[in-house]
Design a protein around this motif. Structure first.
Motif, PDB file in Angstrom:
ATOM      1  N   ALA A 256     -13.191  38.507  -4.760  1.00 35.80           N
ATOM      2  CA  ALA A 256     -11.989  38.749  -3.967  1.00 35.80           C
ATOM      3  C   ALA A 256     -10.776  38.019  -4.546  1.00 35.80           C
ATOM      4  N   ASP A 257      -9.667  38.724  -4.598  1.00 41.06           N
ATOM      5  CA  ASP A 257      -8.418  38.080  -4.978  1.00 41.06           C
ATOM      6  C   ASP A 257      -7.732  37.550  -3.720  1.00 41.06           C
ATOM      7  N   ASP A 258      -6.611  36.879  -3.891  1.00 33.83           N
ATOM      8  CA  ASP A 258      -5.910  36.269  -2.762  1.00 33.83           C
ATOM      9  C   ASP A 258      -5.500  37.297  -1.714  1.00 33.83           C
ATOM     10  N   LEU A 259      -5.084  38.465  -2.160  1.00 36.10           N
ATOM     11  CA  LEU A 259      -4.675  39.512  -1.227  1.00 36.10           C
ATOM     12  C   LEU A 259      -5.858  39.937  -0.350  1.00 36.10           C
ATOM     13  N   ARG A 260      -6.998  40.181  -0.975  1.00 34.75           N
ATOM     14  CA  ARG A 260      -8.181  40.607  -0.219  1.00 34.75           C
ATOM     15  C   ARG A 260      -8.653  39.505   0.724  1.00 34.75           C
ATOM     16  N   LEU A 261      -8.636  38.274   0.275  1.00 34.92           N
ATOM     17  CA  LEU A 261      -9.029  37.160   1.146  1.00 34.92           C
ATOM     18  C   LEU A 261      -8.099  37.062   2.349  1.00 34.92           C
ATOM     19  N   GLY A 262      -6.814  37.288   2.120  1.00 28.35           N
ATOM     20  CA  GLY A 262      -5.851  37.280   3.220  1.00 28.35           C
ATOM     21  C   GLY A 262      -6.120  38.386   4.216  1.00 28.35           C
ATOM     22  N   GLU A 263      -6.446  39.575   3.718  1.00 32.06           N
ATOM     23  CA  GLU A 263      -6.758  40.708   4.599  1.00 32.06           C
ATOM     24  C   GLU A 263      -7.992  40.407   5.450  1.00 32.06           C
ATOM     25  N   VAL A 264      -9.031  39.895   4.812  1.00 25.25           N
ATOM     26  CA  VAL A 264     -10.268  39.585   5.528  1.00 25.25           C
ATOM     27  C   VAL A 264     -10.006  38.493   6.558  1.00 25.25           C
ATOM     28  N   SER A 265      -9.259  37.487   6.174  1.00 23.19           N
ATOM     29  CA  SER A 265      -8.924  36.397   7.077  1.00 23.19           C
ATOM     30  C   SER A 265      -8.181  36.909   8.311  1.00 23.19           C
ATOM     31  N   GLN A 266      -7.170  37.728   8.092  1.00 18.70           N
ATOM     32  CA  GLN A 266      -6.391  38.255   9.218  1.00 18.70           C
ATOM     33  C   GLN A 266      -7.250  39.117  10.134  1.00 18.70           C
ATOM     34  N   ARG A 267      -8.098  39.932   9.554  1.00 23.20           N
ATOM     35  CA  ARG A 267      -8.952  40.785  10.381  1.00 23.20           C
ATOM     36  C   ARG A 267      -9.944  39.952  11.179  1.00 23.20           C
ATOM     37  N   TRP A 268     -10.491  38.904  10.553  1.00 27.19           N
ATOM     38  CA  TRP A 268     -11.435  38.044  11.255  1.00 27.19           C
ATOM     39  C   TRP A 268     -10.752  37.344  12.432  1.00 27.19           C
ATOM     40  N   VAL A 269      -9.547  36.855  12.225  1.00 24.91           N
ATOM     41  CA  VAL A 269      -8.795  36.199  13.306  1.00 24.91           C
ATOM     42  C   VAL A 269      -8.574  37.187  14.456  1.00 24.91           C
ATOM     43  N   ARG A 270      -8.227  38.438  14.127  1.00 32.89           N
ATOM     44  CA  ARG A 270      -8.045  39.461  15.170  1.00 32.89           C
ATOM     45  C   ARG A 270      -9.350  39.729  15.922  1.00 32.89           C
ATOM     46  N   GLU A 271     -10.454  39.818  15.196  1.00 32.11           N
ATOM     47  CA  GLU A 271     -11.743  40.051  15.844  1.00 32.11           C
ATOM     48  C   GLU A 271     -12.107  38.903  16.773  1.00 32.11           C
ATOM     49  N   ARG A 272     -11.866  37.686  16.342  1.00 33.16           N
ATOM     50  CA  ARG A 272     -12.144  36.526  17.196  1.00 33.16           C
ATOM     51  C   ARG A 272     -11.245  36.568  18.443  1.00 33.16           C
ATOM     52  N   ALA A 273      -9.998  36.980  18.277  1.00 32.56           N
ATOM     53  CA  ALA A 273      -9.070  37.062  19.406  1.00 32.56           C
ATOM     54  C   ALA A 273      -9.543  38.095  20.427  1.00 32.56           C
ATOM     55  N   GLU A 274     -10.141  39.182  19.949  1.00 31.94           N
ATOM     56  CA  GLU A 274     -10.686  40.197  20.862  1.00 31.94           C
ATOM     57  C   GLU A 274     -11.778  39.616  21.742  1.00 31.94           C
ATOM     58  N   ASP A 275     -12.467  38.601  21.259  1.00 30.25           N
ATOM     59  CA  ASP A 275     -13.496  37.910  22.039  1.00 30.25           C
ATOM     60  C   ASP A 275     -12.937  36.657  22.712  1.00 30.25           C
ATOM     61  N   ARG A 276     -11.611  36.592  22.789  1.00 35.34           N
ATOM     62  CA  ARG A 276     -10.895  35.475  23.436  1.00 35.34           C
ATOM     63  C   ARG A 276     -11.147  34.121  22.762  1.00 35.34           C
ATOM     64  N   GLU A 277     -11.349  34.150  21.459  1.00 38.35           N
ATOM     65  CA  GLU A 277     -11.507  32.929  20.691  1.00 38.35           C
ATOM     66  C   GLU A 277     -10.298  32.798  19.775  1.00 38.35           C
ATOM     67  N   VAL A 278      -9.575  31.716  19.939  1.00 38.68           N
ATOM     68  CA  VAL A 278      -8.380  31.498  19.131  1.00 38.68           C
ATOM     69  C   VAL A 278      -8.780  30.798  17.839  1.00 38.68           C
ATOM     70  N   PHE A 279      -8.372  31.399  16.739  1.00 39.03           N
ATOM     71  CA  PHE A 279      -8.676  30.814  15.434  1.00 39.03           C
ATOM     72  C   PHE A 279      -7.394  30.825  14.620  1.00 39.03           C
ATOM     73  N   ASP A 280      -7.019  29.690  14.092  1.00 32.12           N
ATOM     74  CA  ASP A 280      -5.780  29.547  13.338  1.00 32.12           C
ATOM     75  C   ASP A 280      -5.865  30.355  12.040  1.00 32.12           C
ATOM     76  N   PRO A 281      -4.901  31.245  11.792  1.00 32.45           N
ATOM     77  CA  PRO A 281      -4.929  32.055  10.559  1.00 32.45           C
ATOM     78  C   PRO A 281      -4.921  31.226   9.279  1.00 32.45           C
ATOM     79  N   GLU A 282      -4.219  30.102   9.286  1.00 35.64           N
ATOM     80  CA  GLU A 282      -4.180  29.259   8.084  1.00 35.64           C
ATOM     81  C   GLU A 282      -5.539  28.630   7.813  1.00 35.64           C
TER      82      GLU A 282
END
Length: 145
Positions: free
Chosen positions: A91-117
């Motif tokens: 994975a390059d930085d762009l792909r890692l960023g995409e995966v990170s953002q999607r994971w944060v959104r998925e956690r938010a759907e389960d009411r779990e707050v996770f810092d994107p950074e």
């Protein structure tokens, strides 16, 4: 929720299992994180990278338990799947960023707050660890206590 999470590279399942009681510190280089469900995260990250569903990955026993001497009551070692290890390593930085953002959104759907950074920091560290394996037969593991 895991309190201490350490990702590490080991040459074999036996070598990884041998550190279950005390963790990989002093034996293998490791990355230390905490306060998230690492087993669930491994499944979610693999699903995001590969497009496989959470249920499909659970049915496939991903991630594989390498050592769990207390049957869920103490530290354990998980094997990061080859598919996730390869995805992280490539994975390059762009792909890692995409995966990170999607994971944060998925956690938010389960009411779990996770810092994107923090999410990006974790995935970037894992990608560096995985890419360092190169052509060796070593594998990426996760120790949880």
């Amino acid at each position: 929720m895991s309190i201490i999470i350490k990702f590490f590279v080991a040459p074999s399942r036996d070598a990884a299992a041998a550190v279950v009681e005390g963790g990989p510190d002093g034996v293998f280089d490791s990355l230390t994180y905490g306060n998230f469900d690492a087993e669930e995260a491994l499944i979610e990250w693999e699903g995001i990278f590969t497009g496989r569903s959470f249920a499909e990955l659970v049915d496939a026993d991903v991630p594989e338990v390498v050592a769990d001497p207390d049957d869920g009551g103490g530290p354990l070692v998980l094997l990061v799947s080859a598919a996730l290890q390869d995805a992280l390593a490539g994975a390059d930085d762009l792909r890692l960023g995409e995966v990170s953002q999607r994971w944060v959104r998925e956690r938010a759907e389960d009411r779990e707050v996770f810092d994107p950074e923090i999410s990006a920091w974790i995935l970037t560290g894992l990608a560096e660890l995985a890419s360092g394996i190169g052509d060796r037969e070593d594998r990426l593991y996760c120790w949880i206590a």
